[in-house]
Write an enzyme that holds these catalytic residues in place. Structure first.
Site, PDB file in Angstrom:
ATOM      1  N   ASP A 220      39.658  38.366  36.975  1.00  0.00           N
ATOM      2  CA  ASP A 220      40.385  37.108  36.787  1.00  0.00           C
ATOM      3  C   ASP A 220      40.173  36.212  38.001  1.00  0.00           C
ATOM      4  O   ASP A 220      39.757  35.049  37.897  1.00  0.00           O
ATOM      5  CB  ASP A 220      41.867  37.457  36.600  1.00  0.00           C
ATOM      6  CG  ASP A 220      42.699  36.277  36.171  1.00  0.00           C
ATOM      7  OD1 ASP A 220      42.117  35.273  35.719  1.00  0.00           O
ATOM      8  OD2 ASP A 220      43.932  36.349  36.281  1.00  0.00           O
TER       9      ASP A 220
ATOM     10  N   ASP B 153      36.779  42.574  47.703  1.00  0.00           N
ATOM     11  CA  ASP B 153      36.911  41.566  48.771  1.00  0.00           C
ATOM     12  C   ASP B 153      35.541  41.148  49.311  1.00  0.00           C
ATOM     13  O   ASP B 153      35.308  39.980  49.621  1.00  0.00           O
ATOM     14  CB  ASP B 153      37.849  42.020  49.891  1.00  0.00           C
ATOM     15  CG  ASP B 153      37.851  43.514  50.121  1.00  0.00           C
ATOM     16  OD1 ASP B 153      38.115  44.254  49.152  1.00  0.00           O
ATOM     17  OD2 ASP B 153      37.559  43.934  51.241  1.00  0.00           O
TER      18      ASP B 153
ATOM     19  N   TYR C 244      47.082  43.652  32.945  1.00  0.00           N
ATOM     20  CA  TYR C 244      47.306  42.735  31.824  1.00  0.00           C
ATOM     21  C   TYR C 244      47.893  43.423  30.594  1.00  0.00           C
ATOM     22  O   TYR C 244      48.161  42.778  29.588  1.00  0.00           O
ATOM     23  CB  TYR C 244      46.006  42.016  31.447  1.00  0.00           C
ATOM     24  CG  TYR C 244      45.778  40.756  32.232  1.00  0.00           C
ATOM     25  CD1 TYR C 244      45.786  40.785  33.618  1.00  0.00           C
ATOM     26  CD2 TYR C 244      45.566  39.538  31.605  1.00  0.00           C
ATOM     27  CE1 TYR C 244      45.580  39.647  34.355  1.00  0.00           C
ATOM     28  CE2 TYR C 244      45.361  38.393  32.335  1.00  0.00           C
ATOM     29  CZ  TYR C 244      45.367  38.444  33.709  1.00  0.00           C
ATOM     30  OH  TYR C 244      45.160  37.309  34.430  1.00  0.00           O
TER      31      TYR C 244
END
Ligand code: NAP
Length: 417
Positions: free
Chosen positions: A306, A282, A161
């Protein structure tokens, strides 16, 4: 454009919030800047502000109230002053320390940078904090949505970001491709765009510190460091290592790591200790669905956080009810976590829950817990009664769909009751 430098207070006696000795000093009538937002933002803000004002009055009578100060950003700012994020807006938020905002439009793949990201970076709001819990009566895809009760602390100003990236056909990308080839013998395709993913020890430590302090202060049982360190060892993996390092140095007497629990405590967390554990991203997505009770507070780098925040919100019923805050040292901006939902703009249709609950986080941040609790219980009762916005009625044949404004009316009526 409202004048940001003058205390354009609606109420006499309104004052700025200040920050002294690492603590906010909140007057009884604080001036709080707000950004209405684009798209459905105005519909949602109109409803939310009535709920928040009513909650403060219900909790404190005339003794306390918020003096709202509109500041402009997004399309409204562009129309008024020709800038999407006027300097006055950033200055006003900085001067008043606490603000709240609706969603703002960001184009994909080009055009201007996200205003949300710009604001976070300009004010060093380094933690995105997202509580995710289920409200009784909200339809969910899982059997026991109440098992998921998380606070996610996502690093907000590092990782991808930072926006350090170049398009494939730029001179900068060509320079970098050449540099990587000449210096490290790394050959990229000539049509590869390039992005850079910085994660620092400093940035990781302050984020994990905030998550641990929150967990300790709120009696939470664990903090999970979520990362993709098996693949990105020196960014995501370092996030995990620096997180453990911080936990076991600054909080040594109050925490225990998962390894220590296995090696020294027979698999049981000793009483009074906060468990520090980690999970690969994951697997964490699986845990959200299959074993949500094993996690309480998550600390994550930016991109994983996010995805995880929205996935967690989806488990408990969708982003219409997911609040958020961007917090730095002495500054906080509370915000809807969903976008502008432009196709519903001006229809008085969408769920104001995300901004209302962001307002609840803001009230808690001000130390106005009674008002915050009052909103939560009125909202719970309203949803349980089954007269809800369209999104909360999906999959619930017994629910009656009401507009944004009427949904807020019901919450307010329950506050008064
Ligand atoms: P979005 O605005 O969040 O909308 C996607 C879908 O989510 C909507 O079509 C709707 O689904 C549901 N939704 C969103 N808000 C809702 C609400 N309050 N109540 C009920 N349902 C709601 O995402 P997007 O369409 O991808 O993004 C639109 C714009 O918002 C983009 O410019 C994006 O960059 C921006 N954005 C801003 C922020 C922010 O300011 N924090 C965050 C994300 C995106 P259904 O139609 O299926 O009911």
């Amino acid at each position: 454009m409202p004048d940001a430098s003058a205390p354009a207070a609606r109420y006499p006696g309104a004052e700025r919030i200040t920050y002294e000795h690492n603590r906010l000093r909140v007057p009884d009538i604080p001036i709080v800047p707000f950004i209405e937002g684009d798209g459905t933002g105005p519909d949602i803000w109109r409803a939310s502000v009535r709920v928040l004002d009513a909650a403060v009055t219900a909790a404190y009578g005339m003794r306390r109230r918020i003096s709202w100060l509109e500041v402009l950003a997004g399309e409204k700012a562009m129309a008024a002053v020709g800038s999407l994020l006027p300097e006055e807006t950033v200055t006003a938020i900085r001067d008043h320390r606490v603000a709240i905002k609706g969603p703002l439009t960001t184009p994909v793949g080009g055009g201007f940078r996200s205003l949300n990201v710009t604001l976070r970076q300009q004010m060093d709001l380094y933690a995105c904090v997202r509580p995710v819990r289920h409200f009784r009566g909200v339809p969910s895809v899982v059997h026991r949505p109440g098992d998921l009760n998380l606070i996610i602390f996502r690093e907000n100003v590092e990782d991808i970001y930072t926006g350090i990236e170049w398009s494939a056909d730029s001179a900068e990308a060509a320079d970098l491709r050449r540099f990587l080839d000449e210096r490290f013998h790394i050959r990229l395709r000539p049509d590869a765009g390039i992005g850079i993913k910085p994660i620092s020890r400093f940035g990781t430590r302050r984020l994990v510190r905030m998550a641990i302090e929150y967990a300790l202060g709120h009696g939470r049982p664990s903090v999970t460091l979520v990362h993709k360190g098996n693949i990105m060892k020196y960014t995501e993996g370092a996030f995990r290592d620096w997180g453990y390092e911080l936990a076991t140095t600054e909080f040594r007497d109050r925490v225990v790591t998962w390894d220590e629990v296995q090696r020294e405590h027979g698999g049981r967390v000793p009483d009074g200790r906060l468990l520090i554990q980690d999970s690969i991203a994951d697997i964490m997505f699986q845990h959200l669905l299959l074993r949500p009770k094993e996690h309480s507070v998550l600390a994550t780098p930016n991109l994983n956080g996010d995805y995880l925040s929205d996935a967690a919100a989806a488990v408990v019923g969708g982003i219409g009810m997911a609040p958020g805050a961007n917090i730095g040292d002495g500054y906080a901006v509370f915000e809807a976590t969903h976008g502008t939902a432009p196709k519903y703009a001006g229809q008085d249709k969408v769920n104001p829950g995300s901004v209302i609950l962001s307002g609840v986080m803001m009230l808690e941040h001000l130390g106005w817990k009674e008002a915050a609790d009052a909103v939560v219980s009125a909202l719970e009762d309203t949803i349980a009664a089954g007269r809800v916005t369209y999104d909360l009625a999906r999959g619930n044949d017994a629910a009656e769909v009401v507009p944004t404004s009427r949904f807020a009316d019901q919450v307010i009526a329950r506050l008064r009751a």
